[in-house]
Design a protein around this motif. Structure first.
Motif, PDB file in Angstrom:
ATOM      1  N   THR A 144      -5.067   5.849   1.411  1.00  0.00           N
ATOM      2  CA  THR A 144      -4.337   4.766   0.754  1.00  0.00           C
ATOM      3  C   THR A 144      -4.435   4.897  -0.773  1.00  0.00           C
ATOM      4  O   THR A 144      -5.493   5.237  -1.300  1.00  0.00           O
ATOM      5  N   ARG A 150       0.829  -1.201   0.000  1.00  0.00           N
ATOM      6  CA  ARG A 150       0.000   0.000   0.000  1.00  0.00           C
ATOM      7  C   ARG A 150       0.866   1.254   0.000  1.00  0.00           C
ATOM      8  O   ARG A 150       1.981   1.255   0.534  1.00  0.00           O
ATOM      9  N   ASN A 151       0.359   2.300  -0.622  1.00  0.00           N
ATOM     10  CA  ASN A 151       0.990   3.610  -0.532  1.00  0.00           C
ATOM     11  C   ASN A 151       0.073   4.506   0.271  1.00  0.00           C
ATOM     12  O   ASN A 151      -1.149   4.512   0.058  1.00  0.00           O
ATOM     13  N   SER A 157      -2.692   3.278  -4.764  1.00  0.00           N
ATOM     14  CA  SER A 157      -1.811   2.325  -5.429  1.00  0.00           C
ATOM     15  C   SER A 157      -0.881   3.128  -6.340  1.00  0.00           C
ATOM     16  O   SER A 157      -1.139   4.296  -6.656  1.00  0.00           O
TER      17      SER A 157
END
Lengths: 141, 141, 141
Positions: free
Chosen positions: B5, A10-11, B7
């Motif tokens: 969050t 995850r970012n 991607s």
């Protein structure tokens, strides 16, 4: 080679809460999100900060308190496991109102505003273990 | 928790054009590529620069002009949406010929050469909104 | 626009070997792992370092030797292909025991301890070629 391979998980973009401590806040994020390994970059500003310089001979941190507002000109760090829990290791470059630049290990920093990008790394666990040569708690990889 | 969050989307390496302004150039890249959210790191050198220090009490930027060549020893920043369009927020640490280091918010910088890695973050829109406490335009996350 | 798009390949955490040279060690990692393009961030400490400032008029690096221990407050850089092999380009911000901050192109640095996150970028080859305007070896993108 002390190299380990990961895939990106995850970012997260994190807006660190005003008046919180930067390191404590990021540690909370890591623990609440279950982040075992990550790296991050950040920019923003602090109300005050405590920077550490590691004495490579005596194996102790020497701390410097910066009492006034600081730009976070750079902040780079990582999350890994220390004593069973996510641990934040952050270094920063700070600049004050007069243009004086201080830099080192970010021991503490009261946040004015801070924007963090945290990249989770998925793979084998990265644990910090005491390293006799440096006296530091280093990645056992 | 002020955490969102994402991607990872496209990754870009950017060679910033000689004599262009660093912030203006990266803003153009973000707008032409349709990048709504991203973070970046950069290294290189500037011909001259303007750094900002945010006065946390008076809520204004104090700018310092650095008239000569500078190494970009570090540059960290992000792209998000401000007033409907991609907006670049960059901080930098600069060093001149005499070894003097200056750092802060990169308001402007005429590029000698610069290498940027831009990581697109795909997810909910990240918009900057005025924040009364700091006087800054912060992520509404 | 001098922009090229990549996808993210392998991610590496690297614990740089005590007493090795930071740039030489990372170059070895890149070559052994077959990394053609990457960017990295790092934190840690050096026993001594050599920083470069590029003279934009005379087109030569002016080097400064920092003889004592340094915190790596920030290190940002990249890997690309130069003369057929992976080449490491690193910039760093360093702080010594007295709080003096130096910064620039990291020509060499004997490692006390260093933690690196290397992100492989997968796509078209990124090659450095001589650039007449700057005298530097820049990405031909």
């Amino acid at each position: 080679m002390d190299v380990r391979t990961f895939s990106v998980g995850r970012n997260f973009l994190v807006r660190v809460e005003h008046d919180s401590d930067f390191v404590v806040f990021l540690t909370s994020v890591a623990r609440e999100q279950g982040i075992a390994a990550a790296t991050f970059t950040a920019v923003g500003a602090l109300k005050e900060a405590k920077l550490g310089f590691y004495d490579q001979e005596r194996h102790v941190y020497v701390a410097t308190l910066l009492a006034g507002p600081q730009e976070i000109a750079s902040c780079v760090g990582n999350v890994s496991i220390k004593e069973g829990a996510p641990f934040v290791h952050a270094h920063a470059v700070l600049a004050d109102r007069l243009g004086v630049v201080r830099a080192g290990h970010l021991l503490a920093g009261r946040v004015f505003a801070a924007e963090v990008h945290l990249v989770e790394l998925v793979g084998e666990k990265v644990e910090r273990k005491n390293d006799a040569v440096t006296g530091l708690s280093l990645w056992a990889i």
